[in-house]
Motif scaffolding. Structure first.
Motif, PDB file in Angstrom:
ATOM      1  N   SER A 175     -34.422  17.660  17.855  1.00 31.42           N
ATOM      2  CA  SER A 175     -34.992  17.552  19.300  1.00 31.42           C
ATOM      3  C   SER A 175     -35.249  18.909  19.805  1.00 31.42           C
ATOM      4  CB  SER A 175     -34.025  16.954  20.260  1.00 31.42           C
ATOM      5  OG  SER A 175     -32.866  17.279  20.365  1.00 31.42           O
ATOM      6  N   GLY A 232     -29.127  23.695  29.592  1.00 29.99           N
ATOM      7  CA  GLY A 232     -29.785  23.334  28.516  1.00 29.99           C
ATOM      8  C   GLY A 232     -30.773  22.066  29.040  1.00 29.99           C
ATOM      9  N   SER A 233     -30.640  21.936  30.365  1.00 31.63           N
ATOM     10  CA  SER A 233     -31.518  20.706  30.792  1.00 31.63           C
ATOM     11  C   SER A 233     -33.042  21.138  31.338  1.00 31.63           C
ATOM     12  CB  SER A 233     -30.946  20.243  32.112  1.00 31.63           C
ATOM     13  OG  SER A 233     -30.911  21.133  33.190  1.00 31.63           O
ATOM     14  N   GLY A 234     -33.148  22.569  31.414  1.00 26.53           N
ATOM     15  CA  GLY A 234     -34.453  23.245  31.500  1.00 26.53           C
ATOM     16  C   GLY A 234     -34.786  23.379  33.261  1.00 26.53           C
ATOM     17  N   GLY A 294     -38.046  11.775  30.859  1.00 23.52           N
ATOM     18  CA  GLY A 294     -38.238  13.122  30.185  1.00 23.52           C
ATOM     19  C   GLY A 294     -39.597  13.165  29.525  1.00 23.52           C
ATOM     20  N   THR A 319     -40.224  15.344  39.402  1.00 22.15           N
ATOM     21  CA  THR A 319     -40.001  15.183  37.853  1.00 22.15           C
ATOM     22  C   THR A 319     -39.508  14.016  37.283  1.00 22.15           C
ATOM     23  OG1 THR A 319     -37.695  15.431  38.460  1.00 22.15           O
ATOM     24  CG2 THR A 319     -38.698  17.464  38.049  1.00 22.15           C
ATOM     25  N   ILE A 353     -36.590  21.504  21.770  1.00 27.29           N
ATOM     26  CA  ILE A 353     -37.824  21.823  22.851  1.00 27.29           C
ATOM     27  C   ILE A 353     -38.143  23.025  22.840  1.00 27.29           C
ATOM     28  CG2 ILE A 353     -38.147  21.567  25.468  1.00 27.29           C
ATOM     29  CD1 ILE A 353     -35.861  19.554  25.606  1.00 27.29           C
ATOM     30  N   ALA A 392     -43.767  15.599  26.694  1.00 23.97           N
ATOM     31  CA  ALA A 392     -42.601  16.371  25.742  1.00 23.97           C
ATOM     32  C   ALA A 392     -43.283  16.441  24.574  1.00 23.97           C
ATOM     33  CB  ALA A 392     -41.355  15.364  25.794  1.00 23.97           C
ATOM     34  N   PRO A 449     -34.108  13.943  32.616  1.00 24.67           N
ATOM     35  CA  PRO A 449     -32.861  14.523  31.640  1.00 24.67           C
ATOM     36  C   PRO A 449     -33.408  16.044  31.468  1.00 24.67           C
ATOM     37  CG  PRO A 449     -34.795  13.015  30.284  1.00 24.67           C
ATOM     38  CD  PRO A 449     -34.947  13.196  31.957  1.00 24.67           C
ATOM     39  N   ASN A 450     -34.596  16.595  31.497  1.00 24.04           N
ATOM     40  CA  ASN A 450     -34.942  17.792  31.327  1.00 24.04           C
ATOM     41  C   ASN A 450     -36.018  18.396  32.190  1.00 24.04           C
ATOM     42  OD1 ASN A 450     -37.048  16.649  29.729  1.00 24.04           O
ATOM     43  ND2 ASN A 450     -36.079  16.351  28.039  1.00 24.04           N
ATOM     44  N   TRP A 451     -36.408  19.659  31.981  1.00 24.32           N
ATOM     45  CA  TRP A 451     -37.590  20.184  32.279  1.00 24.32           C
ATOM     46  C   TRP A 451     -37.735  19.951  33.732  1.00 24.32           C
ATOM     47  CZ3 TRP A 451     -38.633  23.316  28.658  1.00 24.32           C
ATOM     48  CH2 TRP A 451     -39.845  24.137  28.571  1.00 24.32           C
ATOM     49  N   GLN A 452     -36.629  20.197  34.613  1.00 28.61           N
ATOM     50  CA  GLN A 452     -36.747  20.217  36.139  1.00 28.61           C
ATOM     51  C   GLN A 452     -37.325  21.242  36.548  1.00 28.61           C
ATOM     52  OE1 GLN A 452     -33.981  19.401  34.483  1.00 28.61           O
ATOM     53  NE2 GLN A 452     -32.828  17.754  35.259  1.00 28.61           N
TER      54      GLN A 452
END
Length: 796
Positions: A635, A214-216, A336, A300, A637, A358, A260-263
């Motif tokens: 939230s 779920g962290s992308g 993020g 990132t 995404i 984001a 936290p996300n979208w790495q």
């Protein structure tokens, strides 16, 4: 001949099974059909459900009239299916196959019921012959599932031009191979005649497996190759240098980036002192350059790093000991909320970055500013702030770049001859409510913006969506191409694919359309506080792909029940075409916000003016949620409720899928198309991807059924007439014949891939390699850290 006997044993069991199936299916489609009729939809399912229930009761009472009634209904279903769906295989299959199975069982049951109702001998041969015919038809249909259903068939051969001596590609120095984004390699050692002999030459591991939690995190990298070294970046902002012939690691760099996300890291920038030409007005460095060959890594956590390509050390003459803080001048940047995910653009003596924000959390998110830095010193060369063109450097003390403006998250292109950089912009956040946007926000939203490479000043811009309320930001690197005019000269064009399934072709000097664009009236919404553009630009001079206005008859399902539910869902939504405005009611956006076409961009065969475009066809069901009803922890995404704080509404987004998790509209769900850039016509279009590694409810079918699945990734075209692609939902790297789209080779990958294939010839061995990153397909939980190189076997 058979003598009267009451059914028992297997015969009785068959009648129970047949009547039970008819009753269950009839009840389901009868109730659903009644609801569909109430919504104004087709009455077929209601009628068929009633007939099946009556037939089930009659069969249970051992009446042959039940079989006769069902037989008549099945014939009627065939007529209805053809009138509703035409002769397309997949729509007919979903409408008829289940009913054909019941007809097969009914044919077998006929002698049983005849025997139960007559003391006279019963002829079995006619019924069993009909059953055999139905069985053959079902087997043929089942076999036809494994045959690609070509959408457009090529009708002319495409010549292959050999690479002339001295014209062969030497390096792959940019994400799209060149700053023109053509993803074309002038190499022909691997060709149509020997591609079937390709074997894995080496496999390397990054040690950086993207976690599907779920962290992308996703591996979407296309490596660079310069000389005898391959450069790779990982989802967690690490860089590896590998030997091109063995995959052996030369050095490794860890940026220690956290997010936290979208790495992800789609690509690196590369600058070489001996070959680059100045494009900025900055003075040349007075001191000797410490890193004559340097890589630019976007992290990132919003840093831009310069790395010595020879040893993996930071270039300490760049910025603060090798680092530029991209949060400078941005104001508050929550973790993020702003990061780099696409490749930086090296344009002469500057390296240019945009940034991903984001989307949909709130208004006033980090700025969409685009900045250029001197490749030697890291000094800010210029800035383009879409919200305040007066700011061309760092903002004055106490100020920031304009927050919440359109950003450039995808790859940019550069024309050194014209001195222009082309920016594909997004929209001002949030995506689905624009009542709080300024006129300046709207001016550059969802546009191609051409800026001067030396100053960042806007030369021209062209908007592809006015006041964008659909997240139709421009997701792909523009293609720069010199289009033959048929008179011995060329027109410099820019070709931009879009999420709305349209392709825009403009003169890249002036921004004027080369392929016709029409302003057409579009539906208007009624959300309080919102405003709507009365027209939208339609690119009618180029093909539109996967963006037709859907009808009830376009719905699809793996079974009739699945099909019926999708039809009910469709009739319960408002759908008025591509630009269906969001509202408080549930509406259908098609294509959805993933595309159409996405970030993978296109590849091109310049010798034949062919452009290759892959797409996905996923609808989006959405509706606005009044602020009081938006949960505090909203939230979403990708899907779910996005908060859009600062506006009167949140927004619900749901994929338009059946209960089995299958897209509700008819296949294909993803294709590869070849487009003649001179005529603007589709030369061929084929479905891409199978259900081998996915399926209903996420269960793998393990069947290579080429239905055509959503694609995400980039393709590679070579001068030998080959097109390589791996961005499918099954785990394969494929090669297609660019003349007709036929698949002529594929290799099984250990996990799926979202990366773009690239190719090079080793300067040491003279061997051509095809390289692909395999880190995992988006829909699959399987992840890996593979870099795989293919080559032809050594001559014996």
């Amino acid at each position: 001949m058979a003598i009267y006997t009451p059914p028992r044993g297997l015969a009785l069991g068959l009648l129970w099974v047949l009547s039970g199936l008819m009753a269950l299916i009839g009840l389901a489609i009868g109730i659903g059909g009644a609801y569909l009729v109430a919504l104004g939809g087709s009455g077929y399912f209601l009628v068929m459900g009633i007939v099946m229930l009556i037939s089930a009761v009659l069969i249970l009472r051992k009446k042959t009239s039940g079989l006769v009634l069902y037989g008549a209904a099945f014939i009627g279903s065939i007529i209805w299916a053809i009138s509703d769906a035409g002769w397309d295989f997949w729509p007919l299959f979903s409408r008829l196959f289940t009913f054909a199975v019941l007809a097969f069982l009914a044919a077998i049951a006929w002698p049983i019921l005849r025997a139960a109702n007559s003391h006279a001998p019963v002829k079995k041969a006619p019924a069993y012959s009909l059953a055999a015919l139905l069985a053959i038809c079902m087997l043929v249909s089942a076999g036809w599932m494994f045959v690609p259903q070509v959408q457009v068939t090529a009708n002319e051969d495409v010549p292959v031009k050999p690479v002339a001596p001295g014209d062969a590609q030497k390096d792959w120095k940019h994400w799209g191979n060149t700053t023109h984004g053509d993803r074309f390699a002038a190499l022909d050692q691997i060709n149509k005649g020997n591609v079937s002999d390709l074997k894995v030459a080496w496999t390397a591991h990054t040690g950086d497996i993207p976690q599907s939690n779920g962290s992308g995190a996703e591996d979407q990298n296309t490596p660079l190759q310069v000389g005898d070294t391959l450069f790779v970046c990982t989802p967690y902002s690490k860089v590896l240098a590998l030997d091109v012939d063995s995959g052996k690691e030369k050095w490794r760099f860890d940026s220690h980036a956290t997010a936290p996300n979208w790495q992800r890291c789609r690509g690196l920038g590369y600058f070489e002192e001996t070959t680059q030409k100045a494009a900025a007005t900055l003075a040349e460095p007075a001191q000797p350059v410490a890193c004559p060959r340097r890589l630019f890594l976007p992290t990132t956590d919003a840093r831009l790093l310069a790395i010595n390509a020879d040893n993996g050390k930071l270039c300490e003459d760049f910025g603060d000991r090798g680092t530029v803080d991209l949060k400078a001048g941005m104001g508050e940047v929550k973790p993020g909320y702003y990061q780099q995910t696409s490749t930086p653009l090296v344009a002469g003596n500057v390296v240019v970055v945009g940034g991903r924000v984001a989307d949909n959390f709130s208004t006033g998110e980090p700025p969409g500013v685009v900045r250029a830095y001197d490749v030697h010193t890291g000094k800010l060369a210029w800035a383009w702030d879409p919200g305040n063109p007066a700011i061309t450097g760092l903002p004055p003390e106490g100020q920031t770049y304009t927050r919440g403006t359109p950003n450039v998250w995808s790859a940019m292109s550069y024309d050194a001859k014209l001195g222009l950089i082309y920016l594909p912009t997004g929209n001002a956040t949030p995506d689905f409510f624009g009542g709080t946007r300024t006129a300046q926000d709207d001016k550059y939203s969802s546009s191609i913006v051409a800026v001067d490479a030396a100053s960042g000043q806007v030369r021209w811009h062209f908007q592809t969506t006015h006041h964008d309320l659909w997240d139709f930001d421009l997701p792909s690197q523009p293609l720069l191409y010199d289009l033959p005019d048929g008179k011995g000269s060329t027109t410099p064009v820019i070709v931009q694919t879009s999420k709305q399934g349209m392709i825009f072709m403009l003169n890249r000097e002036t921004g004027e359309p080369v392929a016709k664009v029409e302003e057409r009236p579009v539906p208007q919404g009624n959300i309080e506080g919102e405003r709507y553009s009365k027209t939208q630009p339609y690119s009618v001079g180029m093909p539109m792909i996967g963006n037709e206005t859907l009808k009830e008859s376009d719905m699809w399902g793996a079974t009739p029940i699945d099909l019926l539910i999708c039809r009910i869902e469709f009739k319960g939504m408002r759908h008025e075409g591509v630009y269906t405005p969001p509202g408080l009611d549930r509406s259908l956006q098609y294509p959805g916000s993933l595309g159409g076409m996405n970030w993978g961009s296109v590849s091109v065969d310049p010798n034949n003016s062919l452009m290759f475009v892959n797409d996905m066809r996923l609808g989006l069901a959405n509706y606005m949620v009044p602020r009081a009803n938006v949960a505090k922890n909203a939230s979403g995404i990708e899907m779910g409720i996005v908060p859009m704080d600062g506006t009167p509404f949140g927004a619900m987004r749901e994929r338009f899928l059946s209960p089995l998790g299958i897209p509700c509209q008819k296949p294909p769900f993803g294709t590869m198309s070849a487009i003649d850039l001179k005529s603007g016509k589709v030369v061929w279009q084929v479905p891409v991807g199978t259900v081998q590694d996915t399926g209903p409810l996420g269960i793998r079918m393990h069947l290579p059924i080429p239905i055509g699945m959503p694609t995400l990734g980039a393709s590679l075209s070579t001068q030998s007439g080959l097109l390589f692609f791996a961005g499918t939902q099954d785990f394969y790297l494929r090669a297609f014949d660019t003349a007709n789209g036929k698949e002529i080779w594929k290799s099984r990958l250990p996990v799926g891939s979202q990366s773009g294939p690239m190719t090079y010839v080793s300067p040491k061995t003279g061997k051509q390699y095809i390289v692909i990153n395999a880190g995992g397909a988006r829909q699959s939980p399987d992840r890996g850290d593979y870099i795989i190189a293919y080559a032809l076997p050594d001559a014996k």
